[in-house]
Scaffold this active site. Structure first.
Site, PDB file in Angstrom:
ATOM      1  N   ALA A 121     -24.069 -69.974  18.305  1.00  0.00           N
ATOM      2  CA  ALA A 121     -23.464 -69.070  19.360  1.00  0.00           C
ATOM      3  C   ALA A 121     -22.033 -69.051  19.846  1.00  0.00           C
ATOM      4  O   ALA A 121     -21.706 -68.438  20.564  1.00  0.00           O
ATOM      5  CB  ALA A 121     -24.507 -68.624  20.527  1.00  0.00           C
ATOM      6  N   GLY A 122     -21.507 -69.918  19.036  1.00  0.00           N
ATOM      7  CA  GLY A 122     -20.046 -70.413  19.708  1.00  0.00           C
ATOM      8  C   GLY A 122     -20.042 -71.302  20.773  1.00  0.00           C
ATOM      9  O   GLY A 122     -18.880 -71.679  21.337  1.00  0.00           O
ATOM     10  N   SER A 126     -23.326 -77.897  17.029  1.00  0.00           N
ATOM     11  CA  SER A 126     -23.198 -79.009  15.881  1.00  0.00           C
ATOM     12  C   SER A 126     -22.232 -80.263  16.646  1.00  0.00           C
ATOM     13  O   SER A 126     -22.569 -81.450  16.262  1.00  0.00           O
ATOM     14  CB  SER A 126     -22.385 -78.353  14.684  1.00  0.00           C
ATOM     15  N   ASP A 171     -14.062 -79.007  19.611  1.00  0.00           N
ATOM     16  CA  ASP A 171     -15.341 -78.955  19.946  1.00  0.00           C
ATOM     17  C   ASP A 171     -15.911 -80.359  20.109  1.00  0.00           C
ATOM     18  O   ASP A 171     -16.774 -80.427  21.110  1.00  0.00           O
ATOM     19  CB  ASP A 171     -16.209 -78.616  18.892  1.00  0.00           C
TER      20      ASP A 171
END
Ligand code: ADP
Ligand code: MG
Length: 379
Positions: A121-122, A126, A171
């Site tokens: 979903a952004g 991960s 991220d």
């Protein structure tokens, strides 16, 4: 049931003696989009949605791991030839391998994990998975001698070398380094970073997931990159990080209109991140919100990476009096991130769901998020 309890029950059933529990978070990016490959700034923070794992060394050379959410089991050795088939297990195998490649220690272990970061979903489920295991294996086998930034790089290399995703560092960085009530400005050129307070009292952050993803044929991402590179080259600089609007205007007639507007967005976005830093230090969330709307406009009109559905959600936010709203992520689908006054939140969410459903035939998903701690050991 609480995540930790659920994980522990499964761990006990399969492995007996309790292990140690670790967690790491998904992330949002408040502002700073398409800036990473231009040597600019991003502005992420970890959120209150995590991947959590209970882990115990097992005195063998095998890793044995259960994924509760995918309802699957994998067992693998720690040599390069031992790579598991299942894609979820490759994230964990990759983290082990990347630690070993750096001269760190990984021995066999048993693990059970689960999470509540929505997949794909952004929000970077991960990265949360990689960071959780990287942090855990550093604690269990390496006396925490691997520094935290390197843990983020281990996650990034895992994506590159074991999952086929050529991602940047943001991220994993956000997932590992995040702190409660703080966002981080990461300089994608020097890799220096700084924490900024994010305590929007009276406001909430809400993500609205359009659940659309437009697959475009002509690799728009690479085309955007090439535009930026062409303009930087024409200006005689390495990346657009060093460009100003005045410099860009001075070569306007020498470049295509398309390249001009792509570069204009990148230059303005860098300035917007800096303006948001000042606003956060001053506790001025109205300015933060205005900058988010400006980013959306830039992504939509100048960088042209929005889509009908995301522009529609942005318009609804505006109509509902939401303080700030923009596309989050690369574009062409996914989520908007919204900074909304608490008292407007419910009416905004209801309106967005209803109007979006009327127009596109499905409801968007809604994820409220709170800026929280990144990778950690659970007490
Ligand atoms: P995202 O944007 O959420 O990072 P990705 O496609 O990069 O999306 O990563 C999603 C993948 O990560 C899943 O397909 C799965 O292999 C792994 N993953 C994420 N969360 C979980 C989970 N809770 N349990 C098992 N695997 C997970
Ligand atoms: Mg991912």
């Amino acid at each position: 049931m609480e995540l930790k309890t659920k994980i522990h029950e499964v761990f006990q059933k399969h492995f007996g003696e309790p292990g140690t529990v670790y967690a790491s978070a998904g992330r949002i990016n408040l502002i700073g989009e398409h800036t990473d490959y231009n040597g600019g700034f991003v502005f992420p923070g970890a959120i209150d949605k995590v991947i959590m794992a209970e882990i115990a060394p097992n005195d063998t050379d095998k890793v044995r791991v259960y994924s509760i959410d995918i309802d699957d089991y994998a067992e693998f050795g720690l040599n390069e030839v031992d790579a598991p088939e299942a894609s979820w297990a490759r994230y964990i195998f990759g983290v082990c391998r990347e630690i070993l490649k750096r001269g760190g220690v990984v021995k066999g272990f048993d693990a059970v994990f689960a999470g509540n970061v929505p997949l794909g979903a952004g929000l970077s489920s991960s990265a949360a998975l990689e960071s959780c295991f990287a942090f855990a294996l550093n604690d269990l086998f390496n006396d925490n001698q691997i520094d935290k930034f390197e843990l983020a790089r281990i996650g990034q290399s895992t994506e590159h070398n074991y999952c086929g995703v050529n991602c940047g560092i943001m991220d994993q960085f956000a997932s590992v380094m995040g702190q409660k009530g703080k966002l981080m400005r990461l300089d994608c050129r020097s890799m220096e970073f700084e924490y900024y307070p994010f305590n929007p009292e009276g406001y909430e952050l809400v993500l609205i997931d359009s659940r659309v993803k437009h697959e475009l044929a002509d690799s728009p991402y690479n085309k955007r990159r090439q535009s930026c590179e062409r303009v930087a080259k024409r200006l005689g600089i390495e990346t657009l990080r060093d460009a100003t609007i005045e410099m860009l205007d001075s070569i306007r007639t020498d470049i295509t209109a398309e390249d001009y507007f792509r570069a204009k967005f990148v230059i303005e976005e860098k300035d917007r991140v800096l303006a948001v830093c000042d606003a956060l230090n001053a506790g001025d969330y109205e300015t933060v919100g205005n900058k988010m709307y400006e980013t959306h406009r830039g992504l939509s009109y100048d960088y042209e990476v929005s889509c009908e559905e995301l522009d529609f959600l942005n318009d609804i936010a505006k109509e509902c009096g939401v303080t700030g709203s923009r596309i989050m992520g690369g574009g062409f689908g996914g989520c908007t991130i919204n900074l909304v006054k608490k008292e407007l939140r419910d009416s905004f969410v209801d309106t967005a769901k209803k109007k979006f459903n009327e127009k596109y035939g499905h409801e968007p998903k809604v994820y409220p998020v709170v800026i929280s701690d990144g990778a950690h050991k659970e007490e």
